[in-house]
Design a protein around this motif. Structure first.
Motif, PDB file in Angstrom:
ATOM      1  N   PRO A  43      79.947 -36.649  17.661  1.00 13.54           N
ATOM      2  CA  PRO A  43      79.486 -36.638  16.268  1.00 13.54           C
ATOM      3  C   PRO A  43      79.152 -38.029  15.746  1.00 13.54           C
ATOM      4  O   PRO A  43      79.904 -38.992  15.961  1.00 13.54           O
ATOM      5  N   THR A  44      78.005 -38.134  15.098  1.00 11.96           N
ATOM      6  CA  THR A  44      77.560 -39.384  14.491  1.00 11.96           C
ATOM      7  C   THR A  44      77.139 -39.113  13.051  1.00 11.96           C
ATOM      8  O   THR A  44      76.819 -37.982  12.677  1.00 11.96           O
ATOM      9  N   LEU A  45      77.127 -40.154  12.234  1.00 10.37           N
ATOM     10  CA  LEU A  45      76.712 -40.019  10.838  1.00 10.37           C
ATOM     11  C   LEU A  45      75.196 -40.001  10.765  1.00 10.37           C
ATOM     12  O   LEU A  45      74.549 -41.046  10.854  1.00 10.37           O
ATOM     13  N   ARG A  46      74.622 -38.832  10.613  1.00 12.66           N
ATOM     14  CA  ARG A  46      73.171 -38.694  10.532  1.00 12.66           C
ATOM     15  C   ARG A  46      72.687 -38.650   9.086  1.00 12.66           C
ATOM     16  O   ARG A  46      71.511 -38.903   8.818  1.00 12.66           O
ATOM     17  N   GLU A  47      73.579 -38.296   8.157  1.00 15.49           N
ATOM     18  CA  GLU A  47      73.209 -38.206   6.738  1.00 15.49           C
ATOM     19  C   GLU A  47      74.258 -38.946   5.902  1.00 15.49           C
ATOM     20  O   GLU A  47      75.080 -38.341   5.218  1.00 15.49           O
ATOM     21  N   PRO A  48      74.263 -40.285   5.958  1.00  6.80           N
ATOM     22  CA  PRO A  48      75.311 -41.055   5.273  1.00  6.80           C
ATOM     23  C   PRO A  48      75.304 -40.905   3.763  1.00  6.80           C
ATOM     24  O   PRO A  48      76.294 -41.231   3.112  1.00  6.80           O
ATOM     25  N   ASP A  49      74.209 -40.414   3.191  1.00  9.04           N
ATOM     26  CA  ASP A  49      74.180 -40.185   1.752  1.00  9.04           C
ATOM     27  C   ASP A  49      74.898 -38.897   1.373  1.00  9.04           C
ATOM     28  O   ASP A  49      75.122 -38.627   0.190  1.00  9.04           O
ATOM     29  N   ARG A  50      75.289 -38.099   2.383  1.00  3.67           N
ATOM     30  CA  ARG A  50      75.960 -36.828   2.121  1.00  3.67           C
ATOM     31  C   ARG A  50      77.346 -36.759   2.760  1.00  3.67           C
ATOM     32  O   ARG A  50      78.208 -36.018   2.297  1.00  3.67           O
ATOM     33  N   CYS A  51      77.576 -37.498   3.833  1.00  4.74           N
ATOM     34  CA  CYS A  51      78.857 -37.489   4.541  1.00  4.74           C
ATOM     35  C   CYS A  51      79.178 -38.912   4.970  1.00  4.74           C
ATOM     36  O   CYS A  51      78.319 -39.592   5.554  1.00  4.74           O
ATOM     37  N   THR A  52      80.395 -39.370   4.688  1.00  5.61           N
ATOM     38  CA  THR A  52      80.734 -40.771   4.954  1.00  5.61           C
ATOM     39  C   THR A  52      81.456 -40.998   6.272  1.00  5.61           C
ATOM     40  O   THR A  52      81.501 -42.117   6.763  1.00  5.61           O
TER      41      THR A  52
END
Length: 316
Positions: free
Chosen positions: A270-279
């Motif tokens: 798992p990687t942060l693909r949507e940092p504006d929605r999940c930190t």
């Protein structure tokens, strides 16, 4: 809900003034800026893609209203806004229910750099992509009209062109469908911490999840959302429905069916693909979930551990 948009000649001037405004914003690539409206509030078109905008405040002109709405919703100041078209929403009997003035403007700015203060998401979208999205009928009608004639024009009566959308004659309660991934490794489940500015459950922990789009199966939604949010790859053959939450949220007028799919296998980390929605993403022991965890997610995970297939929440 169904509707039948039709482009018409400008209506006579005695028709009431618009009660709201919207912004048809286009970039140099010919894409439209669409706003995913919150699905957890008793608002107009919850969970639909639409233009930025809203109702005018008392004593406010349309020019003032659209400038305020763009600033409040997304911190935007668009200098070249021009009245483009009017959208009339009619009730089942054909009476005018709502009238919105749509302004045309240009904006070249990545969606993730726009500070969204209301709703769920902003997205630059080509017209052809909207057929796969849950669209506000008026918004879809305006995009269709703009594709046919992209220049502002004034009709013979001195007013703008009008598109009309009619509400369906009947009404049936429908539920929003959400798909949730239950990914377990060594007794721990993958949860993401929602962004503190999220409208729904800010800073709470939640499974990878999303709402299915128009003409999309729940399994296809699960595969898409997993890739978009985490970068992980799952396939239909690896997914099994393990729990259903039948949910009524007190803050939303729309019931929701939350489907939880367990994955027997996957590819990637798992990687942060949507940092504006999940930190962040983190593996949490099933016996020790973090606080706060989204309540219906916690209930579902506990039910899954017991082998229970269904939970009803919020129904009186």
């Amino acid at each position: 809900m169904t509707s039948s948009p039709t482009t018409t000649d400008p209506l006579p001037r005695h028709i009431p003034e618009p009660s709201g405004t919207a912004a048809l914003l286009i970039d140099d690539a010919g894409r439209y800026l669409l706003h995913l409206r919150d699905a957890h509030k008793p608002i107009w078109r919850p969970g639909h893609w639409a233009f930025l905008g809203g109702h005018n405040e008392p004593g406010e002109t349309c020019d003032q209203g659209i400038a305020r709405e763009l600033c409040e919703e997304a911190g935007l100041h668009i200098p070249d806004l021009t009245p483009f078209i009017t959208v009339d929403t009619l009730d089942a009997a054909g009476s005018l229910h709502d009238r919105v003035l749509v302004y045309l403007g240009t904006l070249n700015r990545p969606a993730h750099e726009i500070p969204l203060h209301e709703g769920v998401q902003l997205r630059w979208t080509h017209a052809a992509e909207t057929v796969h999205m849950t669209m506000d009928p008026g918004t879809a009608a305006v995009i269709h009209a703009h594709q046919a004639d992209p220049l502002p024009r004034v009709g013979s009566e001195g007013g703008l062109p009008t598109v009309r959308v009619r509400e369906a004659s009947g009404h049936r309660d429908r539920s929003v469908v959400g798909a949730h991934l239950v990914l377990i490794r060594n007794g721990a489940v993958l949860l993401g911490k929602r962004h503190p500015c999220s409208v729904f459950a800010p800073s709470a922990w939640h499974t990878p999840a999303g709402h299915r789009e128009q003409n999309e199966s729940a399994l296809a939604c699960m595969i898409r959302e997993t890739a978009e949010e985490t970068g992980l790859t799952v396939t239909e053959r690896d997914l099994t429905l393990v729990h259903t939450v039948d949910l009524v949220d007190p803050g939303s007028p729309t019931p929701r069916i939350q489907l939880f799919f367990a994955a027997s296998d996957w590819e990637g980390e798992p990687t942060l693909r949507e940092p504006d929605r999940c930190t962040e993403w983190r593996w949490w022991p099933l016996a020790s979930l973090p606080d706060p965890t989204v309540e219906y997610t916690r209930v579902a995970l506990e039910a899954i551990s017991r082998g229970a297939p269904y939970t009803a929440m919020g129904w009186s």
